[in-house]
Design an enzyme around this catalytic site. Structure first.
Site, PDB file in Angstrom:
ATOM      1  N   HIS A   1      13.605  77.822  29.181  1.00 14.90           N
ATOM      2  CA  HIS A   1      14.457  78.795  28.481  1.00 14.90           C
ATOM      3  C   HIS A   1      15.509  79.367  29.430  1.00 14.90           C
ATOM      4  O   HIS A   1      15.304  80.414  30.046  1.00 14.90           O
ATOM      5  CB  HIS A   1      13.585  79.924  27.934  1.00 14.90           C
ATOM      6  CG  HIS A   1      14.299  80.834  26.993  1.00 14.90           C
ATOM      7  ND1 HIS A   1      13.630  81.721  26.183  1.00 14.90           N
ATOM      8  CD2 HIS A   1      15.609  81.022  26.714  1.00 14.90           C
ATOM      9  CE1 HIS A   1      14.485  82.408  25.458  1.00 14.90           C
ATOM     10  NE2 HIS A   1      15.702  81.999  25.775  1.00 14.90           N
TER      11      HIS A   1
ATOM     12  N   HIS B   1      19.917  79.986  29.870  1.00 11.57           N
ATOM     13  CA  HIS B   1      21.262  79.970  29.293  1.00 11.57           C
ATOM     14  C   HIS B   1      22.237  79.549  30.390  1.00 11.57           C
ATOM     15  O   HIS B   1      22.505  80.325  31.313  1.00 11.57           O
ATOM     16  CB  HIS B   1      21.620  81.350  28.747  1.00 11.57           C
ATOM     17  CG  HIS B   1      20.728  81.790  27.632  1.00 11.57           C
ATOM     18  ND1 HIS B   1      20.995  81.525  26.308  1.00 11.57           N
ATOM     19  CD2 HIS B   1      19.535  82.453  27.644  1.00 11.57           C
ATOM     20  CE1 HIS B   1      20.029  82.009  25.548  1.00 11.57           C
ATOM     21  NE2 HIS B   1      19.130  82.578  26.338  1.00 11.57           N
TER      22      HIS B   1
ATOM     23  N   ARG C   1      25.362  78.379  29.630  1.00 13.07           N
ATOM     24  CA  ARG C   1      26.671  78.830  29.134  1.00 13.07           C
ATOM     25  C   ARG C   1      27.709  77.731  28.933  1.00 13.07           C
ATOM     26  O   ARG C   1      28.820  78.033  28.474  1.00 13.07           O
ATOM     27  CB  ARG C   1      27.252  79.898  30.069  1.00 13.07           C
ATOM     28  CG  ARG C   1      26.356  81.097  30.323  1.00 13.07           C
ATOM     29  CD  ARG C   1      25.942  81.800  29.059  1.00 13.07           C
ATOM     30  NE  ARG C   1      25.255  83.075  29.320  1.00 13.07           N
ATOM     31  CZ  ARG C   1      24.554  83.740  28.418  1.00 13.07           C
ATOM     32  NH1 ARG C   1      24.429  83.247  27.190  1.00 13.07           N
ATOM     33  NH2 ARG C   1      23.972  84.877  28.719  1.00 13.07           N
TER      34      ARG C   1
ATOM     35  N   ASN D   1      23.135  78.167  22.432  1.00  9.26           N
ATOM     36  CA  ASN D   1      24.039  79.190  21.871  1.00  9.26           C
ATOM     37  C   ASN D   1      25.293  79.327  22.736  1.00  9.26           C
ATOM     38  O   ASN D   1      25.573  80.363  23.332  1.00  9.26           O
ATOM     39  CB  ASN D   1      23.323  80.531  21.711  1.00  9.26           C
ATOM     40  CG  ASN D   1      22.800  81.089  23.018  1.00  9.26           C
ATOM     41  OD1 ASN D   1      22.392  80.339  23.899  1.00  9.26           O
ATOM     42  ND2 ASN D   1      22.799  82.410  23.149  1.00  9.26           N
TER      43      ASN D   1
ATOM     44  N   ASP E   1      17.885  79.987  19.276  1.00  7.12           N
ATOM     45  CA  ASP E   1      17.813  81.131  20.187  1.00  7.12           C
ATOM     46  C   ASP E   1      19.189  81.739  20.405  1.00  7.12           C
ATOM     47  O   ASP E   1      20.183  81.037  20.545  1.00  7.12           O
ATOM     48  CB  ASP E   1      17.236  80.715  21.533  1.00  7.12           C
ATOM     49  CG  ASP E   1      17.173  81.880  22.494  1.00  7.12           C
ATOM     50  OD1 ASP E   1      16.631  82.934  22.111  1.00  7.12           O
ATOM     51  OD2 ASP E   1      17.692  81.759  23.619  1.00  7.12           O
TER      52      ASP E   1
ATOM     53  N   HIS F   1      13.368  82.674  18.528  1.00  7.95           N
ATOM     54  CA  HIS F   1      13.559  84.059  18.943  1.00  7.95           C
ATOM     55  C   HIS F   1      13.009  84.905  17.799  1.00  7.95           C
ATOM     56  O   HIS F   1      13.642  85.043  16.750  1.00  7.95           O
ATOM     57  CB  HIS F   1      15.050  84.321  19.163  1.00  7.95           C
ATOM     58  CG  HIS F   1      15.375  85.716  19.593  1.00  7.95           C
ATOM     59  ND1 HIS F   1      16.202  85.975  20.665  1.00  7.95           N
ATOM     60  CD2 HIS F   1      15.015  86.927  19.113  1.00  7.95           C
ATOM     61  CE1 HIS F   1      16.334  87.290  20.812  1.00  7.95           C
ATOM     62  NE2 HIS F   1      15.625  87.887  19.876  1.00  7.95           N
TER      63      HIS F   1
ATOM     64  N   HIS G   1      10.058  84.376  24.826  1.00  4.70           N
ATOM     65  CA  HIS G   1      10.106  85.697  25.478  1.00  4.70           C
ATOM     66  C   HIS G   1       9.286  86.781  24.748  1.00  4.70           C
ATOM     67  O   HIS G   1       9.820  87.821  24.334  1.00  4.70           O
ATOM     68  CB  HIS G   1      11.545  86.169  25.672  1.00  4.70           C
ATOM     69  CG  HIS G   1      12.486  85.947  24.530  1.00  4.70           C
ATOM     70  ND1 HIS G   1      12.189  86.251  23.216  1.00  4.70           N
ATOM     71  CD2 HIS G   1      13.749  85.459  24.513  1.00  4.70           C
ATOM     72  CE1 HIS G   1      13.219  85.973  22.454  1.00  4.70           C
ATOM     73  NE2 HIS G   1      14.176  85.487  23.208  1.00  4.70           N
TER      74      HIS G   1
ATOM     75  N   ASP H   1      14.327  83.032  30.645  1.00  4.74           N
ATOM     76  CA  ASP H   1      15.417  83.498  29.781  1.00  4.74           C
ATOM     77  C   ASP H   1      16.604  83.909  30.647  1.00  4.74           C
ATOM     78  O   ASP H   1      17.273  84.913  30.394  1.00  4.74           O
ATOM     79  CB  ASP H   1      14.971  84.653  28.891  1.00  4.74           C
ATOM     80  CG  ASP H   1      15.966  84.982  27.785  1.00  4.74           C
ATOM     81  OD1 ASP H   1      16.897  84.176  27.560  1.00  4.74           O
ATOM     82  OD2 ASP H   1      15.840  86.039  27.147  1.00  4.74           O
TER      83      ASP H   1
ATOM     84  N   HIS I   1      25.807  86.903  32.817  1.00  2.00           N
ATOM     85  CA  HIS I   1      27.048  87.445  32.260  1.00  2.00           C
ATOM     86  C   HIS I   1      27.936  87.835  33.429  1.00  2.00           C
ATOM     87  O   HIS I   1      27.493  87.886  34.587  1.00  2.00           O
ATOM     88  CB  HIS I   1      26.766  88.686  31.405  1.00  2.00           C
ATOM     89  CG  HIS I   1      25.949  88.418  30.192  1.00  2.00           C
ATOM     90  ND1 HIS I   1      26.443  87.793  29.070  1.00  2.00           N
ATOM     91  CD2 HIS I   1      24.637  88.691  29.913  1.00  2.00           C
ATOM     92  CE1 HIS I   1      25.496  87.681  28.158  1.00  2.00           C
ATOM     93  NE2 HIS I   1      24.391  88.225  28.645  1.00  2.00           N
TER      94      HIS I   1
END
Length: 415
Positions: A52, A54, A56, A86, A144, A171, A224, A297, A301
């Site tokens: 899991h 991200h 990007r 996502n 997710d 999720h 999560h 997870d 950012h």
């Protein structure tokens, strides 16, 4: 051919060597051949598996991209990473899956196994082309980043994925209960005057999704998990024979909603940081086997995004480079090395139905060498990730990776 020298298998104090060739372990304590790397007395284990993260890409490369994210994963000891879909655009077509895999293979860091969206555009309305996504290399299906609000669509998705032998990862939050909550609903949110996200939002959705998994017989993975009540629901589902698994993240084990008292959006995650009672209960779930694996997870950012106020800032904590050291330092004594490593490796493999990794000859040469004893502070400035901030910045941790090998090739080596 590559030989690692001066390494120790878990539980052993005897230095050994291991020889690798053509991406597999060929033998232990043979005469060294080929490139020789000194393991500095570290403990060798199968490389960690992340279900899991991200990364990007595509479309959000200002936050992270495959190169920075997979380099960060290798620095964290990971050999395989399942990336979430996502992105912009959403990973819901075979061409994107293939392109991501091909690019990751060229980079030479951690191995990428992209997850694909369960529904087109992750809108929760129409199933994606699951069969062709699997053929392209998708590792699992998940929306997710969004919750699956339509129970019928989730049922159809589980049935279709089940026919393909694939896992659906969810999720689990009820969006109508969560509403605009930015932190756990409870004493702290009331004192701060911030909108809360109740634990019932997670528990209600976990209960629903387990019932749908029981109806379909398909494999359901809860992402999560953050509350004691939801963990009890998973435990009950497993007792009934429902094919449900779950993961827990480092931040839900080591941080609580008390961290939000400073109004710092670094601690804003979804699902939110809960109470110490929940964190302690999740730890017991690791110990008793209810929790199947640990996942990060990892959610990078930009610093500017996370410096916004709590109502405006995005959800997410970057953690892939510190996950093992953090949990080894905090919980190594309670869990023990063998259990902790299994939660990072074999547990994840079992969730996916992949062969369990090991150190025997013939096993894939995905290895990590860990320094279990030397303390080093968390220094976000040295992160390979583009998100160079951390809730654990400055904390002294043990268990840092010295070396990560993927397919018998060096993916990370501490300088």
């Amino acid at each position: 051919m590559l030989t690692l020298t001066n390494i120790r298998r878990p539980g052993s104090t005897t230095p050994e060597t291991v020889t690798l060739d053509n991406g597999v372990i060929t033998g232990w304590n043979l005469p060294p051949e080929g490139q020789i790397i000194d393991g500095q007395g570290g403990t060798v284990a199968p490389a960690l598996i992340e279900l899991h993260a991200h990364l990007r890409e595509p479309g959000q490369e200002v936050k992270e991209d495959l190169e920075s994210g997979l380099a960060a994963a290798a620095a964290g000891g990971y050999g395989t990473v399942v990336s979430m879909p996502n992105t912009s655009p959403v990973v819901d077509d075979p061409a994107t899956v293939r392109a991501l895999i091909e690019k990751a293979n060229r980079l030479g860091f951690a191995r990428l196994r992209p997850a694909a969206a369960l529904t087109r555009g992750q809108l929760g309305e129409q199933l994606a082309e699951l069969a062709t996504l699997k053929e392209a290399g998708a590792a699992m299906f998940t929306d997710d980043g969004r919750t699956n609000e339509d129970a019928r669509v989730l049922r159809l998705g589980l049935e279709y994925a089940g026919s393909l032998g694939m896992v659906v990862s969810v999720h689990a939050e009820d969006a109508s209960l969560r509403q605009g909550g930015v932190m756990n609903e409870g004493v702290v949110s009331e004192e701060l005057g911030l909108p809360g996200n109740p634990g019932a939002a997670e528990a209600a959705r976990v209960a629903r999704d387990i019932e749908i998994a029981a109806l379909t017989g398909a494999r359901l993975h809860i992402q999560h998990l953050s509350t004691a009540r939801a963990l009890d629901l998973v435990r009950e589902g497993k007792r009934r024979g429902v094919p449900v698994t779950c993961e827990v993240c480092p931040h839900h084990l080591t941080l609580t909603d008390e961290a939000l008292r400073g109004f710092d959006a670094m601690y804003k995650v979804a699902p939110p940081l809960r109470t110490q009672v929940d964190a302690d209960y999740l730890l017991q779930g690791l110990l008793d086997g209810t929790v199947d694996c640990l996942a990060t997870d990892h959610a990078p950012h930009t610093r500017a995004e996370k410096e916004q106020d709590l109502l405006s800032a995005p959800f997410g904590i970057p953690s892939i480079e510190v996950a093992f050291p953090l949990l080894w330092t905090r919980f190594g004594e309670q869990l023990g090395l063998e259990k902790l490593l299994d939660l990072f490796t074999g547990g994840a493999a079992r969730v996916m139905g992949w062969p369990e990794p090991g150190l025997e000859p013939g096993q894939p040469a995905d290895l990590v060498v860990l320094d279990l004893n030397t303390e080093r502070p968390v220094d976000p400035a040295t992160f390979r990730s583009k998100a160079k901030f951390s809730p654990w910045a400055g904390q002294p941790l043990r268990g840092w990776p010295l070396l990560t090998l993927v397919n018998g090739q060096v993916a990370y080596q501490r300088q």
